[in-house]
Design a protein around this motif. Structure first.
Motif, PDB file in Angstrom:
ATOM      1  N   THR A   1       0.990  -0.995  -0.302  1.00  0.00           N
ATOM      2  CA  THR A   1      -0.073  -0.235  -0.231  1.00  0.00           C
ATOM      3  C   THR A   1       0.890   0.799   0.022  1.00  0.00           C
ATOM      4  O   THR A   1       0.067   2.429  -0.145  1.00  0.00           O
ATOM      5  CB  THR A   1      -0.688   0.411   1.153  1.00  0.00           C
ATOM      6  N   PHE A   2       2.306   1.281   0.367  1.00  0.00           N
ATOM      7  CA  PHE A   2       2.566   2.309  -0.298  1.00  0.00           C
ATOM      8  C   PHE A   2       3.089   3.032  -1.442  1.00  0.00           C
ATOM      9  O   PHE A   2       3.213   2.490  -1.762  1.00  0.00           O
ATOM     10  CB  PHE A   2       4.935   2.452   1.100  1.00  0.00           C
ATOM     11  N   PRO A   3       2.391   4.356  -1.322  1.00  0.00           N
ATOM     12  CA  PRO A   3       2.763   4.797  -2.085  1.00  0.00           C
ATOM     13  C   PRO A   3       4.282   4.894  -3.454  1.00  0.00           C
ATOM     14  O   PRO A   3       3.683   4.569  -4.812  1.00  0.00           O
ATOM     15  CB  PRO A   3       2.570   6.372  -2.313  1.00  0.00           C
ATOM     16  N   GLU A   4       5.069   4.254  -2.849  1.00  0.00           N
ATOM     17  CA  GLU A   4       6.237   4.076  -3.533  1.00  0.00           C
ATOM     18  C   GLU A   4       5.928   3.276  -4.695  1.00  0.00           C
ATOM     19  O   GLU A   4       7.436   2.598  -4.974  1.00  0.00           O
ATOM     20  CB  GLU A   4       7.280   4.255  -2.242  1.00  0.00           C
ATOM     21  N   ILE A   5       5.553   2.173  -3.861  1.00  0.00           N
ATOM     22  CA  ILE A   5       5.230   0.756  -4.996  1.00  0.00           C
ATOM     23  C   ILE A   5       5.264   1.541  -6.449  1.00  0.00           C
ATOM     24  O   ILE A   5       5.596   0.508  -7.410  1.00  0.00           O
ATOM     25  CB  ILE A   5       4.097  -0.060  -4.625  1.00  0.00           C
ATOM     26  N   ALA A   6       4.087   2.464  -6.987  1.00  0.00           N
ATOM     27  CA  ALA A   6       4.158   3.184  -8.303  1.00  0.00           C
ATOM     28  C   ALA A   6       5.505   3.042  -8.955  1.00  0.00           C
ATOM     29  O   ALA A   6       5.242   2.713 -10.030  1.00  0.00           O
ATOM     30  CB  ALA A   6       3.704   4.509  -8.099  1.00  0.00           C
ATOM     31  N   GLN A   7       6.319   3.824  -8.154  1.00  0.00           N
ATOM     32  CA  GLN A   7       7.713   3.808  -9.292  1.00  0.00           C
ATOM     33  C   GLN A   7       8.223   2.579  -8.886  1.00  0.00           C
ATOM     34  O   GLN A   7       9.242   2.473 -10.332  1.00  0.00           O
ATOM     35  CB  GLN A   7       8.715   5.096  -7.735  1.00  0.00           C
ATOM     36  N   ILE A   8       7.929   1.691  -8.217  1.00  0.00           N
ATOM     37  CA  ILE A   8       8.350   0.479  -8.908  1.00  0.00           C
ATOM     38  C   ILE A   8       7.991  -0.407  -9.317  1.00  0.00           C
ATOM     39  O   ILE A   8       9.061  -1.215 -10.174  1.00  0.00           O
ATOM     40  CB  ILE A   8       8.628  -0.335  -6.940  1.00  0.00           C
ATOM     41  N   VAL A   9       7.140   0.651  -9.520  1.00  0.00           N
ATOM     42  CA  VAL A   9       6.389  -0.915 -11.534  1.00  0.00           C
ATOM     43  C   VAL A   9       6.823  -0.210 -12.004  1.00  0.00           C
ATOM     44  O   VAL A   9       7.109  -0.373 -13.025  1.00  0.00           O
ATOM     45  CB  VAL A   9       4.482  -0.559 -11.135  1.00  0.00           C
ATOM     46  N   LEU A  10       6.865   1.090 -12.125  1.00  0.00           N
ATOM     47  CA  LEU A  10       7.796   1.991 -13.481  1.00  0.00           C
ATOM     48  C   LEU A  10       8.938   1.482 -13.713  1.00  0.00           C
ATOM     49  O   LEU A  10       9.192   1.298 -14.886  1.00  0.00           O
ATOM     50  CB  LEU A  10       7.284   3.542 -13.194  1.00  0.00           C
ATOM     51  N   GLN A  11       9.856   1.757 -12.314  1.00  0.00           N
ATOM     52  CA  GLN A  11      10.853   0.806 -12.852  1.00  0.00           C
ATOM     53  C   GLN A  11      10.868  -0.446 -12.349  1.00  0.00           C
ATOM     54  O   GLN A  11      12.191  -0.582 -14.114  1.00  0.00           O
ATOM     55  CB  GLN A  11      11.723   1.213 -11.398  1.00  0.00           C
ATOM     56  N   ARG A  12      10.247  -1.249 -12.441  1.00  0.00           N
ATOM     57  CA  ARG A  12      10.289  -2.674 -13.532  1.00  0.00           C
ATOM     58  C   ARG A  12       9.919  -2.444 -15.045  1.00  0.00           C
ATOM     59  O   ARG A  12      10.406  -3.673 -15.597  1.00  0.00           O
ATOM     60  CB  ARG A  12       9.027  -2.758 -12.847  1.00  0.00           C
ATOM     61  N   ALA A  13       8.911  -1.740 -15.709  1.00  0.00           N
ATOM     62  CA  ALA A  13       8.484  -1.724 -16.552  1.00  0.00           C
ATOM     63  C   ALA A  13      10.134  -0.935 -17.612  1.00  0.00           C
ATOM     64  O   ALA A  13       9.977  -1.708 -18.429  1.00  0.00           O
ATOM     65  CB  ALA A  13       7.715  -0.300 -16.894  1.00  0.00           C
ATOM     66  N   ARG A  14      10.306   0.202 -17.110  1.00  0.00           N
ATOM     67  CA  ARG A  14      11.768  -0.194 -17.354  1.00  0.00           C
ATOM     68  C   ARG A  14      13.204  -0.424 -17.643  1.00  0.00           C
ATOM     69  O   ARG A  14      13.604  -0.783 -18.888  1.00  0.00           O
ATOM     70  CB  ARG A  14      12.317   1.548 -16.913  1.00  0.00           C
ATOM     71  N   GLU A  15      13.047  -1.322 -16.669  1.00  0.00           N
ATOM     72  CA  GLU A  15      14.339  -2.325 -16.821  1.00  0.00           C
ATOM     73  C   GLU A  15      13.892  -3.805 -17.763  1.00  0.00           C
ATOM     74  O   GLU A  15      14.435  -4.043 -18.780  1.00  0.00           O
ATOM     75  CB  GLU A  15      14.340  -3.651 -15.559  1.00  0.00           C
ATOM     76  N   ALA A  16      12.564  -3.310 -18.508  1.00  0.00           N
ATOM     77  CA  ALA A  16      12.276  -4.456 -19.630  1.00  0.00           C
ATOM     78  C   ALA A  16      12.019  -3.634 -20.993  1.00  0.00           C
ATOM     79  O   ALA A  16      11.776  -4.590 -21.871  1.00  0.00           O
ATOM     80  CB  ALA A  16      10.950  -5.428 -18.951  1.00  0.00           C
ATOM     81  N   GLY A  17      12.759  -2.686 -20.855  1.00  0.00           N
ATOM     82  CA  GLY A  17      13.106  -1.069 -22.190  1.00  0.00           C
ATOM     83  C   GLY A  17      11.619  -0.702 -22.137  1.00  0.00           C
ATOM     84  O   GLY A  17      11.796  -0.136 -23.357  1.00  0.00           O
ATOM     85  N   ALA A  18      10.469  -0.394 -21.775  1.00  0.00           N
ATOM     86  CA  ALA A  18       9.481   0.357 -21.603  1.00  0.00           C
ATOM     87  C   ALA A  18      10.494   1.928 -21.871  1.00  0.00           C
ATOM     88  O   ALA A  18      11.217   1.849 -20.970  1.00  0.00           O
ATOM     89  CB  ALA A  18       8.464   0.942 -19.891  1.00  0.00           C
ATOM     90  N   ARG A  19      10.302   2.840 -22.281  1.00  0.00           N
ATOM     91  CA  ARG A  19      10.386   4.140 -22.735  1.00  0.00           C
ATOM     92  C   ARG A  19       9.442   5.190 -21.833  1.00  0.00           C
ATOM     93  O   ARG A  19       8.372   6.121 -21.944  1.00  0.00           O
ATOM     94  CB  ARG A  19      10.220   4.655 -24.504  1.00  0.00           C
TER      95      ARG A  19
END
Length: 268
Positions: free
Chosen positions: A237-255
């Motif tokens: 539930t921590f708000p920072e989890i959204a940033q981790i989701v974003l980072q996971r996608a970036r690691e996979a090649g998301a622009r």
């Protein structure tokens, strides 16, 4: 076009189970990082099997909002989505390229986030935290060792950081049980952080009732047996989890722009 799909377990019995998925998806959607952001679940609608029908983009990033690698992330999700394999993997089907990432719970930024939130929950200064103890609570299961390994790893890394006097691991469904770990802690101030995705029966009732502490709706602090025990919200539930989701996608090649932050995530 690129799309993000966030997958949660969901529940037919508890509406709170899906709340973090919707909250983090909304934060990322508002950032404009993706052309489309969709949520789907194993136990709720929209289901995993229909989520691709809701997406138009030809480049899709799938991030599971789960704690550990195990049965759901390695078997259920790839099967339900028709992916070529467990994460990290890339599948090409129906004119799309689908990038499947590891779960958020295994992200290397997790220990620092937990430490910071534990301090904030208890309102501790750095000096006070060094005299306090921290217990990271996992569900645990005897059926899959991967389920507990991520909890142990995060606890070891959090302990090595030296922010708290001691950092220990306790479980609900396997040894060592959280109550036994709490009894063995030397510190008179202890912070409990459930390594769970969402609020639910376990975090709101089972854990506090088993430990004899206040339920979250009553108070995050309990004075008991000469100790002060603080009980934090679940990690998911921590708000920072959204940033981790974003980072996971970036690691996979998301622009995704490297400097983009989401909500309260600037500190992740």
């Amino acid at each position: 076009m690129q799309a993000l799909i966030i997958i949660g377990h969901g529940s037919h019995l508890n509406a709170e189970s899906s709340a973090p998925v919707y909250a983090h998806a909304a934060a990322i959607r508002a950032s404009g990082a993706f052309d489309e952001v969709r949520e789907c679940f194993w136990k709720e609608e929209p289901s995993m099997r229909e989520v691709f029908d809701l997406v138009e983009a030809d480049e899709v990033y799938v991030v599971p909002l789960f704690i550990s690698e195990g049965y759901f992330t390695e078997e259920v999700i790839p099967r339900e989505l028709g992916l070529d394999g467990p994460a990290p993997s890339t599948t090409r089907k129906l004119g799309r390229t689908i990038h499947y990432t590891p779960p958020v719970g295994t992200h290397p930024g997790m220990p620092a986030m937990i430490l910071r939130r534990a301090e904030e929950t208890a309102g501790l200064t750095d000096e006070q935290a060094r005299r306090a103890g921290l217990i990271i609570i996992g569900h645990g299961t005897e059926r899959n060792s991967n389920s507990s390994e991520v909890i142990y790893r995060v606890s070891r890394e959090a302990d090595a950081a030296g922010v708290f006097g001691h950092v220990r691991t306790g479980f609900l469904d396997q040894a060592p049980e959280v109550g036994e770990v709490l009894d063995e802690m030397e510190e008179r101030t202890v912070v409990l952080v459930p390594f769970f995705v969402a609020e639910g029966w376990h975090t709101q009732e089972t854990i506090p009732d088993d430990l004899g502490i206040n339920r979250p709706a009553v108070s995050p602090m309990t004075e008991k047996d000469g100790r002060t025990i603080f009980y934090a919200a679940p990690v998911g539930t921590f708000p920072e989890i959204a940033q981790i989701v974003l980072q996971r996608a970036r690691e996979a090649g998301a622009r995704v722009p490297a400097g983009l932050v989401v909500g309260e995530a600037a500190r992740v």
